[in-house]
Design a protein around this motif. Structure first.
Motif, PDB file in Angstrom:
ATOM      1  N   GLU A  57       7.296  10.673  -6.306  1.00  0.00           N
ATOM      2  CA  GLU A  57       5.915  10.182  -6.322  1.00  0.00           C
ATOM      3  C   GLU A  57       5.556   9.694  -4.926  1.00  0.00           C
ATOM      4  N   SER A  58       4.411  10.139  -4.426  1.00  0.00           N
ATOM      5  CA  SER A  58       3.972   9.729  -3.098  1.00  0.00           C
ATOM      6  C   SER A  58       3.211   8.414  -3.167  1.00  0.00           C
ATOM      7  N   TRP A  59       2.935   7.851  -2.004  1.00  0.00           N
ATOM      8  CA  TRP A  59       2.158   6.617  -1.937  1.00  0.00           C
ATOM      9  C   TRP A  59       0.733   6.810  -2.440  1.00  0.00           C
ATOM     10  N   LYS A  60       0.300   8.065  -2.546  1.00  0.00           N
ATOM     11  CA  LYS A  60      -1.031   8.362  -3.071  1.00  0.00           C
ATOM     12  C   LYS A  60      -1.018   8.608  -4.572  1.00  0.00           C
ATOM     13  N   GLY A  61       0.159   8.490  -5.188  1.00  0.00           N
ATOM     14  CA  GLY A  61       0.267   8.672  -6.627  1.00  0.00           C
ATOM     15  C   GLY A  61       0.533  10.092  -7.072  1.00  0.00           C
ATOM     16  N   LYS A  62       0.728  11.006  -6.130  1.00  0.00           N
ATOM     17  CA  LYS A  62       0.995  12.400  -6.484  1.00  0.00           C
ATOM     18  C   LYS A  62       2.451  12.542  -6.912  1.00  0.00           C
ATOM     19  N   LYS A  63       2.667  13.138  -8.108  1.00  0.00           N
ATOM     20  CA  LYS A  63       4.011  13.269  -8.660  1.00  0.00           C
ATOM     21  C   LYS A  63       4.450  14.736  -8.689  1.00  0.00           C
TER      22      LYS A  63
ATOM     23  N   GLU B 156       0.811  -1.217   0.000  1.00  0.00           N
ATOM     24  CA  GLU B 156       0.000   0.000   0.000  1.00  0.00           C
ATOM     25  C   GLU B 156       0.845   1.267   0.000  1.00  0.00           C
TER      26      GLU B 156
ATOM     27  N   PRO C   6       5.611   3.107  -2.994  1.00  0.00           N
ATOM     28  CA  PRO C   6       5.096   3.356  -4.343  1.00  0.00           C
ATOM     29  C   PRO C   6       5.877   2.690  -5.473  1.00  0.00           C
TER      30      PRO C   6
ATOM     31  N   ARG D 241       7.539   5.978   2.065  1.00  0.00           N
ATOM     32  CA  ARG D 241       6.348   6.120   1.231  1.00  0.00           C
ATOM     33  C   ARG D 241       6.464   7.191   0.142  1.00  0.00           C
ATOM     34  N   TYR D 242       7.666   7.622  -0.156  1.00  0.00           N
ATOM     35  CA  TYR D 242       7.905   8.482  -1.316  1.00  0.00           C
ATOM     36  C   TYR D 242       8.973   7.835  -2.185  1.00  0.00           C
ATOM     37  N   HIS D 243       8.784   7.921  -3.498  1.00  0.00           N
ATOM     38  CA  HIS D 243       9.772   7.376  -4.424  1.00  0.00           C
ATOM     39  C   HIS D 243      10.467   8.519  -5.146  1.00  0.00           C
TER      40      HIS D 243
END
Length: 465
Positions: A335-341, A59, A62, A418-420
């Motif tokens: 990119e965050s774990w929520k998909g925000k880039k 979850e 990312p 939780r950040y890529h």
């Protein structure tokens, strides 16, 4: 804001167990820990916790399947291996293995107060009273805190309780989180934590039968396991004068110019240190590179050994000062774990940008933001890299903020990055799941370490001459 520093050798680490603080009376702690060590988890409890851990990693991490397409297959195999009740340490070993299979080093695996670790703190665990140096598949004595003083610094440990050192190392590495297939970081971590990792992941004996070699002669000795308290007492009694520790701003960086060669040692960007010394990355680099410009320095050595990162701006804000030419495009994307880039464009080349030769000194603990700097020096500063493979994946890694989860049955806390951070394709290194590979590899022997040699600096100065 210049600082003076002498050329120095590699920094060596031992864990400081004396910093672990008792938080409840020792009698109560002892009873609680003895109970927790004897505690077992049913196979269903173990599976529940491990599946919760796997789901949480899926979850929040990312880039998990981008780097590890076989993560589910491998973790399913771990789940299938659970067929009976398990002790606390057997359970913790499986949790560690699952975290390690994520191939990211920025995980936090429990803490000193949890059911698996607190026995170290409250002196109910007895473990190996030695600090060691792990070099490839060999183990050497570094600090002997045992009751017996037979083992000496530099002795090579050939086997422990009948098990060959190479086999012991190979059995422990799979439990240590690390980026990709990078072994240098795992080996450095193993060196730093060998005694307590051996207890957690190998065995918990009352004594250790060592076969060792000194000056070509093989011998044996048996030493008893000790608590942290016993460890510390022996260490304090025998220790020689400790090397002088850096104070003030030298905890973060040091800067020295000798003739036409400058050495910039970037040590630690931890938030607490940066804020303590009121440092701003952009201003700091502007002052340093202005001195380089006015001093007409022709060669810059940037020492990043054992820099495990911290505040990310100390990596990003260096780029304008080391660029060899103006560039376009992105230097990274997050990119965050929520998909925000978020995209980061290459900055403008600064008027103070260094136009001389750059040499980067790195090792397996050049990590996170420290490894980012090494990448930037290579990609944008045409740096010659000296040392060993860095500890962070060259094409990107997971870090940033951490999602803390608590495993339902054990209460052990795991921190998940939780950040890529992804970097653009490199023209200088095309690898997958590897760190920055040096142009000039340096490999230390135990004799080099004992003689406090600085091989990376020797190579750099030799190339400059």
């Amino acid at each position: 804001m210049s600082q003076t520093v002498a050329f120095h050798g590699p920094r060596l680490f031992t864990l400081n167990y004396s910093c672990m603080q008792k938080i409840v009376p020792i009698f109560i702690l002892t009873l609680l820990t003895l109970a927790s060590v004897a505690q077992t988890y049913t196979d269903s409890q173990v599976k529940e916790d491990l599946q919760f851990l796997i789901g949480s990693i899926e979850e929040f991490e990312p880039a998990l399947y981008g780097y590890n397409p076989d993560f589910k297959e491998k973790t399913d195999a771990v789940i299938r291996s659970v067929v009976s009740d398990m002790s606390v340490l057997a359970y913790f070993s499986l949790a560690s293995k699952i975290v390690s299979l994520a191939n990211e080093g920025h995980f936090n695996l429990g803490d000193w107060s949890d059911v698996a670790h607190k026995g170290f703190v409250d002196n109910t665990y007895k473990y190996m009273p030695l600090s060691v140096m792990v070099i490839d598949d060999r183990i050497f004595v570094w600090i002997n805190s045992a009751n017996s003083e037979e083992l000496q610094r530099g002795d090579e440990i050939l086997s422990i309780n009948g098990r060959a050192s190479a086999d012991i190392i190979a059995s422990m590495l799979p439990y240590i989180p690390s980026d990709g297939h990078i072994e240098t970081y795992r080996l450095k971590s193993l060196t730093m934590g060998f005694p307590w990792m051996y207890y957690l992941y190998v065995e918990q004996p009352e004594s250790f039968a060592f076969e060792y070699k000194r000056q070509g002669q093989r011998s044996t000795v048996t030493i008893e396991a000790l608590t942290r308290e016993g460890w510390t007492a022996n260490y304090q009694q025998r220790k020689s004068a400790a090397p002088e520790e850096a104070t003030g701003v030298k905890q973060v960086y040091e800067f020295d110019i000798k003739g036409d060669v400058a050495v910039l040692t970037l040590k630690d960007f931890t938030r607490s240190l940066v804020e303590k010394h009121d440092l701003e990355a952009g201003k700091l680099y502007e002052e340093i590179f202005e001195q380089l410009k006015t001093s007409q320095v022709s060669s810059l050595i940037v020492d990043l050994r054992d820099n495990t990162g911290g505040r990310n701006e100390f990596a990003d804000d260096l780029i304008p000062f080391i660029m060899k030419e103006a560039g376009k495009g992105l230097f990274k994307t997050t990119e965050s774990w929520k998909g925000k880039k978020k995209d980061y464009s290459l900055p403008k080349m600064d008027k103070l940008a260094f136009d001389g030769a750059i040499y980067a000194l790195v090792n397996g603990r050049t990590y996170s933001a420290g490894a980012e700097i090494a990448r930037y020096l290579k990609e944008y500063g045409n740096a010659t890299v000296i040392g060993e493979e860095t500890g962070t994946r060259y094409e990107g890694f997971a870090a940033g903020s951490t999602q803390s989860i608590v495993l339902p049955n054990s209460g052990i806390r795991i921190g998940i990055p939780r950040y890529h951070l992804a970097f653009p394709p490199s023209s200088s290194q095309k690898t997958s799941n590897r760190g920055l590979l040096p142009d000039h590899e340096v490999r230390y022997t135990i004799e080099d370490l004992m003689n406090e040699k600085d091989l990376e600096m020797e190579v750099a100065l030799g190339l400059i001459k």
